[in-house]
Design a protein around this motif. Structure first.
Motif, PDB file in Angstrom:
ATOM      1  N   GLY A 100      95.696  18.812 115.258  1.00 48.99           N
ATOM      2  CA  GLY A 100      94.742  19.279 116.245  1.00 48.99           C
ATOM      3  C   GLY A 100      93.826  20.379 115.751  1.00 48.99           C
ATOM      4  N   LYS A 103      90.114  19.146 115.916  1.00 46.62           N
ATOM      5  CA  LYS A 103      89.576  18.821 117.224  1.00 46.62           C
ATOM      6  C   LYS A 103      89.215  20.049 118.071  1.00 46.62           C
ATOM      7  N   GLU A 104      90.345  21.068 117.907  1.00 50.08           N
ATOM      8  CA  GLU A 104      89.984  22.347 118.694  1.00 50.08           C
ATOM      9  C   GLU A 104      88.538  23.041 118.117  1.00 50.08           C
ATOM     10  N   THR A 107      85.617  21.223 119.815  1.00 50.55           N
ATOM     11  CA  THR A 107      85.762  21.678 121.239  1.00 50.55           C
ATOM     12  C   THR A 107      85.033  22.952 121.356  1.00 50.55           C
ATOM     13  N   TYR A 136      85.937  11.887 112.775  1.00 48.01           N
ATOM     14  CA  TYR A 136      84.552  12.208 113.513  1.00 48.01           C
ATOM     15  C   TYR A 136      84.486  11.034 114.599  1.00 48.01           C
ATOM     16  N   LYS A 138      86.757   9.206 116.159  1.00 48.46           N
ATOM     17  CA  LYS A 138      87.708   9.328 117.206  1.00 48.46           C
ATOM     18  C   LYS A 138      87.254  10.343 118.217  1.00 48.46           C
ATOM     19  N   GLN A 139      86.281  11.401 117.521  1.00 47.67           N
ATOM     20  CA  GLN A 139      85.778  12.672 118.513  1.00 47.67           C
ATOM     21  C   GLN A 139      84.618  12.130 119.358  1.00 47.67           C
TER      22      GLN A 139
END
Length: 166
Positions: A100, A103-104, A107, A136, A138-139
């Motif tokens: 993760g 992803k962090e 964010t 990317y 998925k984000q």
């Protein structure tokens, strides 16, 4: 707990060390060893990283857990004079992938973009790096164009440009 902090020129050796581990694994099956060496020197030499930080206004981030570095990113605000945040680099050490951290970092960048009035985040991903492309997607990023970018010495970056509204 993951910590994300701004990096500066004192962190150049750490960024270089991580890139030396990450790049051969991420691009070893995509690029020739000659192109890989060329791009590492072009993007990660001390002089190049200093220029990115000091002259090109690229901001660098380090992700870590305690004193253990996990990955790095770089970005630019107002890319091409537009209200968009350009992610130039986002790399996670192979031993830290799937936890993760990427992803962090995204964010963090999205929050930074919103605070500074950016409307979009954009980035390039190698067309043949399906693992990164899927991450990317998925984000929330979508492909907006194909792009072949000459980088010198007869080499090109064969990329997709991705975009996400923020």
């Amino acid at each position: 707990m993951i910590t994300i902090y701004q990096a500066d020129s004192q962190h150049i050796p750490l960024i270089q060390d991580m890139a030396k581990i990450i790049w051969p694994i991420a691009f070893g099956e995509i690029l020739s060893s000659e192109q890989l060496a060329y791009m590492m020197d072009m993007m990660y030499s001390k002089g190049s990283l200093q220029e990115q930080m000091e002259k090109k206004a690229h901001k660098f981030l380090i992700a870590s857990k305690g004193k253990e570095p996990l990955g790095f990113a770089s970005y630019e605000l107002h890319y091409l004079g537009l209200p968009q945040l350009k992610i130039h680099k986002l790399y996670i050490l192979p031993t830290a992938q799937g936890r993760g951290i990427g992803k962090e970092i995204l964010t963090y960048l999205e929050t930074e973009g919103k605070k500074t009035g950016m409307k979009n985040m954009v980035l390039n991903v190698n067309k043949y790096n399906s693992k990164a492309f899927q991450f990317y997607e998925k984000q929330g990023f979508t492909k907006i164009k194909d792009e072949v970018i000459p980088i010198g010495n007869g080499y090109v970056m064969d990329d997709f440009t991705l975009k996400k509204k923020i």
